[in-house]
Design a protein around this motif. Structure first.
Motif, short mmCIF file in Angstrom:
data_model
loop_
_atom_site.label_atom_id
_atom_site.label_comp_id
_atom_site.label_asym_id
_atom_site.label_seq_id
_atom_site.Cartn_x
_atom_site.Cartn_y
_atom_site.Cartn_z
N LYS A 125 0.74 -1.24 0.13
CA LYS A 125 -0.02 0.19 0.11
C LYS A 125 0.98 1.15 0.15
O LYS A 125 0.66 2.07 0.56
CB LYS A 125 -0.98 -0.09 1.27
CG LYS A 125 -2.11 -1.23 0.97
CD LYS A 125 -2.95 -1.02 2.08
CE LYS A 125 -4.24 -2.02 1.86
NZ LYS A 125 -3.83 -3.30 1.49
N VAL A 126 1.92 1.16 -0.80
CA VAL A 126 2.98 2.43 -0.92
C VAL A 126 1.92 3.18 -2.00
O VAL A 126 2.11 2.60 -3.24
CB VAL A 126 4.14 2.07 -1.38
CG1 VAL A 126 5.08 3.17 -1.51
CG2 VAL A 126 4.80 1.23 -0.05
N ARG A 127 2.03 4.31 -1.94
CA ARG A 127 1.37 5.19 -2.89
C ARG A 127 2.45 5.71 -4.29
O ARG A 127 3.46 5.51 -4.14
CB ARG A 127 1.22 6.54 -2.37
CG ARG A 127 0.51 7.57 -3.32
CD ARG A 127 0.37 9.05 -2.74
NE ARG A 127 1.45 9.65 -2.39
CZ ARG A 127 2.51 10.37 -3.36
NH1 ARG A 127 2.05 10.59 -4.58
NH2 ARG A 127 3.57 10.78 -3.00
N MET A 128 1.52 5.37 -5.29
CA MET A 128 2.41 5.27 -6.81
C MET A 128 2.14 6.62 -7.17
O MET A 128 1.07 7.16 -7.05
CB MET A 128 2.10 4.24 -7.41
CG MET A 128 2.27 2.67 -7.10
SD MET A 128 1.58 1.71 -8.29
CE MET A 128 1.58 0.14 -7.05
N ASP A 129 3.26 7.33 -7.86
CA ASP A 129 2.84 8.35 -8.48
C ASP A 129 3.15 8.54 -10.06
O ASP A 129 3.63 7.77 -10.49
CB ASP A 129 3.47 9.72 -7.64
CG ASP A 129 5.12 9.44 -7.76
OD1 ASP A 129 5.61 8.76 -8.34
OD2 ASP A 129 5.70 10.43 -6.70
#
Length: 140
Positions: A125-129
């Protein structure tokens, strides 16, 4: 980090030790970042190793700087190894960490490894950008 270069940052760390001034996560992270900016990935890893041996707490910022140094040095294998070490040490990876590791894979033409990191980001659940996807697309 802003005093003019990696060598000065290391010299200041030594001066702190000689003057019995305590070093901490922020001090080391700044010095590792200076090494990254100076293209000195090996020195960055040496500082990280010194931190661990001296039982100075590491952080995501510390690992981000070291992984970025490896990425800039074209050391994708070591970048992935350091990402794994970070996870083993229970330091939470973040978007910057993963982007640097994916970028290292891109520079090494290792797009499959980059996809593995993307998958791990989703699982953790690490944010992707935009940078995350741009780096992976560039690797393909």
């Amino acid at each position: 980090e802003k005093c003019g270069g990696w060598a000065q940052a290391i010299q200041l760390l030594r001066a702190m030790a000689e003057n019995k001034v305590a070093t901490d996560t922020i001090t080391y992270s700044a010095a590792i970042s200076a090494c990254e900016k100076g293209g000195e990935w090996l020195k960055a890893l040496e500082l990280l190793s010194t931190m661990v041996q001296g039982r100075v707490e590491t952080s995501a910022v510390t690992y981000n700087a070291a992984i970025s140094a490896l990425e800039k040095g074209g050391e994708w294998v070591k970048a992935i190894q350091l990402l794994r070490t970070m996870v083993q040490e229970k330091v939470r990876m973040d978007t910057i960490t993963c982007n640097a590791a994916i970028s290292a894979c891109e520079k090494g033409s290792e797009w499959m490894k980059g996809l593995e990191i993307l998958s791990e980001m989703a699982q953790s659940k690490v944010r992707m950008d935009t940078i995350t996807y741009n780096d992976e697309i560039s690797a393909c």
